[in-house]
Design an enzyme around this catalytic site. Structure first.
Site, PDB file in Angstrom:
ATOM      1  N   ARG A 167     -21.177 -21.380  40.636  1.00  0.00           N
ATOM      2  CA  ARG A 167     -20.597 -20.360  39.774  1.00  0.00           C
ATOM      3  C   ARG A 167     -19.255 -19.955  40.374  1.00  0.00           C
ATOM      4  NH1 ARG A 167     -26.057 -18.831  40.604  1.00  0.00           N
ATOM      5  NH2 ARG A 167     -27.329 -18.902  38.697  1.00  0.00           N
ATOM      6  N   HIS A 270     -16.772 -22.020  34.360  1.00  0.00           N
ATOM      7  CA  HIS A 270     -18.176 -22.350  34.146  1.00  0.00           C
ATOM      8  C   HIS A 270     -18.346 -23.734  33.521  1.00  0.00           C
ATOM      9  CE1 HIS A 270     -21.764 -20.170  35.116  1.00  0.00           C
ATOM     10  NE2 HIS A 270     -22.370 -20.588  34.022  1.00  0.00           N
ATOM     11  N   HIS A 296     -31.289 -21.703  39.342  1.00  0.00           N
ATOM     12  CA  HIS A 296     -31.915 -21.034  38.206  1.00  0.00           C
ATOM     13  C   HIS A 296     -33.296 -20.514  38.597  1.00  0.00           C
ATOM     14  CE1 HIS A 296     -29.380 -23.428  35.045  1.00  0.00           C
ATOM     15  NE2 HIS A 296     -28.737 -22.379  35.518  1.00  0.00           N
TER      16      HIS A 296
END
Length: 324
Positions: A167, A270, A296
């Site tokens: 990120r 992104h 995640h």
């Protein structure tokens, strides 16, 4: 209907009345509690602050203090936001923030119920993540001029972001201590303080090494690089010995995209992360492994990339199969 841009939303926010002291204190206490309990990042906390302050300024005490607002007042605010052309996704995020805030208000004994639970939650479409092709990625990564310290730094940042699927907030805040060059891995602290180890390929290690040996000392003018407010020495710095901002990196990517003929409106930090995930799946990566690399919490978040990979296979079949 034209949705509001970020600058338009900020201008609209400045037109709202000042924040009432009681509401400001309430918001500050809530954000402190969220940071202690969940370890939310500074970026996430700032997003919460903007949403809560927006509601508080709009209300301006008319329906009582922020912590005591009723479902009708919240519905009026959401209706107003819709009339002001805030996107459905932005309003959905606000509902999530309100659920968290009023749950905290109940825990603190400021009220007995959570009014946000009575608000309808529309089903939002799930647009597929945008990814660049592998040839576009190659062109984008090669765009910075490596003849300057800034260009060499930017090349290393782009290589690292694509190689590790970072990120943008993880990239610009990366401490130098989290890089293990001997083992070729990064230790990343992601959302909610969750840590993960990410391996680096030879190409990204090559550009990191060049940055550390050539560009970083030049940018620092051979001065010692001080630790930031968190006690960490940043890996990527500017000429002021400070870490770079997300906004700076965003502008560079747009600039480099334009240089190599990629529409800037199709590129964002992104998009590199999406491209990382998509290209791994296209080359046969395991979904669980990809989940770990991306950091995640849920496999369902990672599964959306399988739809892109499936589209890629369908396109290959249509292009190359005799009965495609």
């Amino acid at each position: 209907m034209t949705l509001r841009t970020t600058n338009q939303r900020r201008q609209l926010a400045r037109q709202q009345p000042p924040l009432l002291p009681e509401d400001a204190t309430t918001i500050a206490h809530c954000l402190d509690a969220l940071w202690i309990k969940h370890g939310l990042s500074r970026h996430t906390l700032n997003s919460y602050r903007r949403d809560l302050e927006g509601l508080a300024r709009w209300n301006n005490g008319r329906a009582g203090p922020l912590a005591t607002l009723t479902p009708p007042a919240l519905l009026d605010y959401l209706t107003w936001r819709t009339q002001q052309h805030y996107s459905p996704l932005s309003n959905a995020r606000l509902r999530s923030v309100l659920r968290t805030f009023f749950s905290y208000a109940v825990e603190c004994g400021w009220r007995n119920d959570n009014p946000s639970t009575l608000l309808a939650h529309p089903v939002l479409p799930h647009p597929l993540p945008k990814a660049l092709t592998e040839s576009q990625i190659e062109a984008l990564l090669a765009a910075p001029s490596i003849e300057t310290p800034e260009g060499l730094r930017n090349r290393a940042m782009l290589e690292l972001m694509y190689a590790a699927g970072l990120r943008v907030s993880e990239l610009v805040t990366l401490p130098v201590a989290m890089l293990n060059q001997r083992q070729g891995v990064l230790r990343i602290t992601g959302k909610g303080g969750k840590e993960r180890l990410v391996p680096l390929g030879e190409e990204s290690q090559h550009w990191l090494q060049r940055y550390l040996e050539q560009a970083r000392p030049s940018l620092a003018a051979d001065k010692p690089i001080p630790a930031d407010s968190d006690g960490d020495v940043p890996l990527f710095i500017n000429t002021n010995l400070k870490r770079l901002s997300r906004q700076q990196f965003w502008r560079w990517i747009k600039h480099y995209a334009a240089l190599v003929g990629i529409a800037p409106n199709k590129v964002s930090p992104h998009v590199l992360r999406h491209s990382f995930a998509t290209h791994l799946l296209n080359h046969g990566a395991d979904l669980r492994a990809l989940q770990m690399l991306l950091g995640h919490r849920s496999i369902s978040t990672t599964q959306i990339y399988t739809l892109i990979a499936r589209q890629h296979l369908q396109q290959l079949h249509a292009q190359h199969h005799p009965r495609g």
